[in-house]
Write a protein that holds these residues in place. Structure first.
Motif, PDB file in Angstrom:
ATOM      1  N   LEU A 294       0.830  -1.201   0.000  1.00 17.31           N
ATOM      2  CA  LEU A 294       0.000   0.000   0.000  1.00 17.31           C
ATOM      3  C   LEU A 294       0.870   1.258   0.000  1.00 17.31           C
ATOM      4  CD1 LEU A 294      -2.738  -1.240   2.484  1.00 17.31           C
ATOM      5  CD2 LEU A 294      -3.130  -0.555   0.106  1.00 17.31           C
ATOM      6  N   ALA A 295       2.005   1.200   0.721  1.00 24.24           N
ATOM      7  CA  ALA A 295       2.937   2.328   0.706  1.00 24.24           C
ATOM      8  C   ALA A 295       3.519   2.516  -0.697  1.00 24.24           C
ATOM      9  CB  ALA A 295       4.055   2.098   1.714  1.00 24.24           C
ATOM     10  N   LEU A 296       3.834   1.426  -1.366  1.00 23.38           N
ATOM     11  CA  LEU A 296       4.325   1.488  -2.741  1.00 23.38           C
ATOM     12  C   LEU A 296       3.326   2.199  -3.635  1.00 23.38           C
ATOM     13  CD1 LEU A 296       5.842   0.601  -5.345  1.00 23.38           C
ATOM     14  CD2 LEU A 296       4.814  -1.663  -5.037  1.00 23.38           C
TER      15      LEU A 296
ATOM     16  N   THR B 260      11.297   6.181  -2.822  1.00 19.84           N
ATOM     17  CA  THR B 260      10.619   5.596  -1.655  1.00 19.84           C
ATOM     18  C   THR B 260       9.684   4.467  -2.094  1.00 19.84           C
ATOM     19  OG1 THR B 260      10.697   7.733  -0.537  1.00 19.84           O
ATOM     20  CG2 THR B 260       9.173   6.102   0.346  1.00 19.84           C
ATOM     21  N   ALA B 261       9.031   4.649  -3.232  1.00 20.14           N
ATOM     22  CA  ALA B 261       8.160   3.598  -3.749  1.00 20.14           C
ATOM     23  C   ALA B 261       8.955   2.321  -4.004  1.00 20.14           C
ATOM     24  CB  ALA B 261       7.478   4.067  -5.028  1.00 20.14           C
ATOM     25  N   GLU B 262      10.139   2.460  -4.607  1.00 23.25           N
ATOM     26  CA  GLU B 262      10.962   1.283  -4.888  1.00 23.25           C
ATOM     27  C   GLU B 262      11.396   0.593  -3.601  1.00 23.25           C
ATOM     28  OE1 GLU B 262      14.975  -0.170  -7.298  1.00 23.25           O
ATOM     29  OE2 GLU B 262      14.418   1.960  -7.299  1.00 23.25           O
ATOM     30  N   PHE B 263      11.735   1.386  -2.591  1.00 18.98           N
ATOM     31  CA  PHE B 263      12.120   0.820  -1.295  1.00 18.98           C
ATOM     32  C   PHE B 263      11.002  -0.065  -0.745  1.00 18.98           C
ATOM     33  CE2 PHE B 263      11.538   1.356   3.322  1.00 18.98           C
ATOM     34  CZ  PHE B 263      12.679   0.710   3.786  1.00 18.98           C
ATOM     35  N   HIS B 264       9.778   0.428  -0.753  1.00 19.50           N
ATOM     36  CA  HIS B 264       8.653  -0.356  -0.229  1.00 19.50           C
ATOM     37  C   HIS B 264       8.340  -1.557  -1.113  1.00 19.50           C
ATOM     38  CE1 HIS B 264       7.492   2.038   3.222  1.00 19.50           C
ATOM     39  NE2 HIS B 264       7.661   3.145   2.510  1.00 19.50           N
ATOM     40  N   ALA B 265       8.565  -1.430  -2.419  1.00 18.37           N
ATOM     41  CA  ALA B 265       8.333  -2.564  -3.321  1.00 18.37           C
ATOM     42  C   ALA B 265       9.258  -3.729  -2.977  1.00 18.37           C
ATOM     43  CB  ALA B 265       8.542  -2.140  -4.762  1.00 18.37           C
ATOM     44  N   HIS B 266      10.536  -3.438  -2.776  1.00 22.69           N
ATOM     45  CA  HIS B 266      11.487  -4.505  -2.438  1.00 22.69           C
ATOM     46  C   HIS B 266      11.144  -5.127  -1.086  1.00 22.69           C
ATOM     47  CE1 HIS B 266      14.085  -4.104  -5.879  1.00 22.69           C
ATOM     48  NE2 HIS B 266      14.290  -2.810  -5.647  1.00 22.69           N
ATOM     49  N   ARG B 267      10.749  -4.299  -0.126  1.00 26.17           N
ATOM     50  CA  ARG B 267      10.374  -4.839   1.187  1.00 26.17           C
ATOM     51  C   ARG B 267       9.145  -5.736   1.071  1.00 26.17           C
ATOM     52  NH1 ARG B 267      10.749  -1.912   6.765  1.00 26.17           N
ATOM     53  NH2 ARG B 267       8.512  -1.658   6.382  1.00 26.17           N
ATOM     54  N   SER B 268       8.172  -5.314   0.275  1.00 20.79           N
ATOM     55  CA  SER B 268       6.959  -6.110   0.116  1.00 20.79           C
ATOM     56  C   SER B 268       7.257  -7.444  -0.546  1.00 20.79           C
ATOM     57  CB  SER B 268       5.938  -5.328  -0.712  1.00 20.79           C
ATOM     58  OG  SER B 268       4.746  -6.085  -0.881  1.00 20.79           O
ATOM     59  N   LEU B 269       8.020  -7.422  -1.620  1.00 22.38           N
ATOM     60  CA  LEU B 269       8.336  -8.660  -2.334  1.00 22.38           C
ATOM     61  C   LEU B 269       9.128  -9.633  -1.469  1.00 22.38           C
ATOM     62  CD1 LEU B 269       9.226  -7.187  -5.841  1.00 22.38           C
ATOM     63  CD2 LEU B 269       7.245  -8.610  -5.273  1.00 22.38           C
TER      64      LEU B 269
ATOM     65  N   THR C  73       5.254  -6.422  -8.367  1.00 21.96           N
ATOM     66  CA  THR C  73       6.350  -6.452  -9.346  1.00 21.96           C
ATOM     67  C   THR C  73       6.108  -5.435 -10.455  1.00 21.96           C
ATOM     68  OG1 THR C  73       6.772  -8.790  -8.869  1.00 21.96           O
ATOM     69  CG2 THR C  73       7.594  -7.930 -10.967  1.00 21.96           C
ATOM     70  N   THR C  74       4.892  -5.328 -10.918  1.00 26.09           N
ATOM     71  CA  THR C  74       4.572  -4.355 -11.967  1.00 26.09           C
ATOM     72  C   THR C  74       4.771  -2.930 -11.468  1.00 26.09           C
ATOM     73  OG1 THR C  74       2.940  -5.902 -12.863  1.00 26.09           O
ATOM     74  CG2 THR C  74       2.797  -3.620 -13.598  1.00 26.09           C
ATOM     75  N   ARG C  75       4.363  -2.660 -10.238  1.00 26.59           N
ATOM     76  CA  ARG C  75       4.561  -1.319  -9.683  1.00 26.59           C
ATOM     77  C   ARG C  75       6.041  -1.016  -9.481  1.00 26.59           C
ATOM     78  NH1 ARG C  75      -0.434  -1.626  -5.338  1.00 26.59           N
ATOM     79  NH2 ARG C  75      -2.046  -0.741  -6.724  1.00 26.59           N
TER      80      ARG C  75
ATOM     81  N   ALA D  23      16.639  -2.066 -16.122  1.00 24.90           N
ATOM     82  CA  ALA D  23      16.237  -2.769 -14.901  1.00 24.90           C
ATOM     83  C   ALA D  23      14.711  -2.865 -14.818  1.00 24.90           C
ATOM     84  CB  ALA D  23      16.779  -2.046 -13.673  1.00 24.90           C
ATOM     85  N   ALA D  24      14.040  -1.799 -15.209  1.00 23.59           N
ATOM     86  CA  ALA D  24      12.573  -1.788 -15.157  1.00 23.59           C
ATOM     87  C   ALA D  24      11.995  -2.849 -16.083  1.00 23.59           C
ATOM     88  CB  ALA D  24      12.053  -0.402 -15.534  1.00 23.59           C
ATOM     89  N   THR D  25      12.567  -2.959 -17.282  1.00 26.11           N
ATOM     90  CA  THR D  25      12.064  -3.940 -18.247  1.00 26.11           C
ATOM     91  C   THR D  25      12.311  -5.358 -17.760  1.00 26.11           C
ATOM     92  OG1 THR D  25      12.445  -2.391 -20.049  1.00 26.11           O
ATOM     93  CG2 THR D  25      12.193  -4.709 -20.638  1.00 26.11           C
ATOM     94  N   THR D  26      13.487  -5.590 -17.195  1.00 33.29           N
ATOM     95  CA  THR D  26      13.790  -6.907 -16.632  1.00 33.29           C
ATOM     96  C   THR D  26      12.797  -7.269 -15.533  1.00 33.29           C
ATOM     97  OG1 THR D  26      16.145  -6.654 -17.128  1.00 33.29           O
ATOM     98  CG2 THR D  26      15.545  -8.275 -15.447  1.00 33.29           C
ATOM     99  N   THR D  27      12.469  -6.292 -14.703  1.00 34.37           N
ATOM    100  CA  THR D  27      11.494  -6.518 -13.626  1.00 34.37           C
ATOM    101  C   THR D  27      10.123  -6.835 -14.198  1.00 34.37           C
ATOM    102  OG1 THR D  27      12.673  -5.067 -12.090  1.00 34.37           O
ATOM    103  CG2 THR D  27      10.336  -5.459 -11.650  1.00 34.37           C
ATOM    104  N   ALA D  28       9.662  -6.028 -15.147  1.00 31.38           N
ATOM    105  CA  ALA D  28       8.324  -6.212 -15.709  1.00 31.38           C
ATOM    106  C   ALA D  28       8.183  -7.561 -16.403  1.00 31.38           C
ATOM    107  CB  ALA D  28       8.007  -5.088 -16.684  1.00 31.38           C
TER     108      ALA D  28
END
Length: 427
Positions: free
Chosen positions: A321-323, A334-343, A358-360, A373-378
């Motif tokens: 939700l923070a992401l 900050t969004a990326e930080f929360h994304a990694h923590r969530s995953l 992962t999409t976010r 990096a974004a494309t690899t993630t997506a």
């Protein structure tokens, strides 16, 4: 005029804890459910019944009273016009017979009567029936976390809500059982609502929402009330209506359960923060997330909670939700930080959440200028989610458009285009 006091009605009211005012209110609510018009009864109306001044109420009022009590009007001491007042009231039946015939006090019985009118059954509905429904609900929750947003999940949940309602008229039951049946129906309907929200079918979601709210009110279950109001807030957030989202989420947050259980308070605050993010209110977003984190840390991990809560709300969901919020605010780091923590914290069964997060994350990386990096993630998103989940599919389409705008004609764009085509072929 001589009147004979209605002792049968008085006895029923005393047994079930009704005052004249509370019975009048319950009958008014039943009248509204049955006729669409609010009843005009008050305490003096009921006192008139008890005193025997009214021996045969109007037909709609009688029907509403029968719905509230689960008994025919004659069993309550009322006498049809033209009959003798000396007719013995069937309330003289033995306690076992009365127990079988008494359904439930309050408006809860109104929906059962409306949903499946017919002749009463001698079958006894018990907690084993409720337990069976709860197992089916757990299956719906599990299916939602694997696939999410699918019309099939929505339809199955709606059918199970109807099944729970139909049990209300399948036989006699204690009031506790009936309350649990309404809670089960509300839970299924809220899952149908969520599947429609997740699939971006908002008109369907609103129809489920209205039914879910009515059932939750009749159940008296604050946990399911919280879920439905919280879902309502999320629905309006996804629809781009943050003011309505905040209003709905505030209803959830003001329920008593958020004061009793810090985990419910945490979820309410986390979703409020996501709404603030969508409304571009950074200060309120940060403050709400801090409070949500604090409440989560205070929550007793061993406290009893409903299966839907246990299945999804944890640190990973709070970070998800923070992401979402920080993406909306344009704070991509900050969004990326929360994304990694969530995953890192997501439990294995949260397949739908993994695809969304992962999409976010890919969006956050791309917005910071790291197209590769974004494309690899997506590209890690499974083909099923990329093509069959409405929210994920839309976010990936937006990612592709942003990628082409950021790095037009690049090999990265070419790689993405080919991979997206392979997704569609696989689907």
């Amino acid at each position: 005029m001589d009147t004979t006091r209605n002792t049968a009605l008085e006895a029923w009211m005393n047994e079930h804890g009704y005052s004249s005012n509370s019975l009048a209110e319950a009958v008014n609510m039943a009248l509204e459910r049955l006729t669409g018009r609010t009843g005009g009864l008050d305490g003096s109306s009921v006192r008139g019944w008890k005193a025997g001044r009214v021996t045969w109420p109007k037909s709609a009022t009688r029907k509403a009273l029968e719905v509230v009590t689960g008994l025919p009007a004659t069993d309550l001491g009322f006498v049809p016009r033209g009959r003798s007042l000396s007719i013995p009231a069937p309330l003289q039946e033995g306690p076992d017979t009365m127990k079988r015939r008494t359904l439930v006090g309050g408006i809860a019985a109104a929906a059962a009567a409306a949903a499946a009118p017919g002749t009463a059954s001698t079958r006894r509905i018990g907690m084993s029936d409720v337990d069976r429904l709860q197992k089916r609900f757990a299956e719906i929750i599990a299916s939602d976390h694997r696939h999410g947003g699918q019309r099939g999940i929505e339809q199955q949940a709606a059918r199970l809500a109807d099944e729970a309602l139909n049990l209300q008229n399948a036989g006699s039951a204690a009031q506790r059982v009936r309350g649990n049946l309404y809670a089960a129906a509300a839970a299924f309907r809220s899952s149908a609502m969520w599947a429609a929200i997740d699939g971006r079918r908002y008109d369907d979601a609103k129809a489920h929402m209205r039914e879910a709210h009515a059932l939750a009110e009749m159940s008296g279950d604050h946990a399911i009330k919280f879920r439905i109001w919280s879902h309502t807030g999320t629905m309006y957030r996804h629809m781009g209506r943050p003011a309505d989202a905040l209003a709905a989420n505030e209803v959830a947050r003001n329920l008593h359960i958020t004061r009793r259980d810090p985990l419910f308070a945490s979820l309410g605050l986390a979703r409020q923060a996501a709404i603030y993010g969508a409304a571009q209110d950074r200060t309120s977003t940060c403050r709400a997330f801090d409070r949500a984190q604090d409440a989560m840390l205070r929550a007793d991990p061993d406290a009893y909670r409903p299966v839907w809560m246990l299945a999804f709300y944890d640190q990973a969901e709070l970070d998800s939700l923070a992401l979402s919020a920080y993406l909306s605010l344009g704070d991509y780091e900050t969004a990326e930080f929360h994304a990694h923590r969530s995953l890192a914290a997501l439990r294995p069964h949260m397949a739908r959440s993994w695809a969304i997060t992962t999409t976010r994350l890919a969006h956050a990386q791309l917005a910071q200028g790291d197209a590769d990096a974004a494309t690899t993630t997506a590209m890690k998103v499974p083909a099923y989610a990329a093509t069959q989940h409405a929210r994920v599919s839309r976010m990936l389409q937006e990612f592709g458009a942003a990628l082409r705008a950021t790095a037009p004609g690049s090999s990265t764009v070419q790689t993405w285009t080919e991979h997206a085509a392979a997704w569609r072929t696989a689907a």
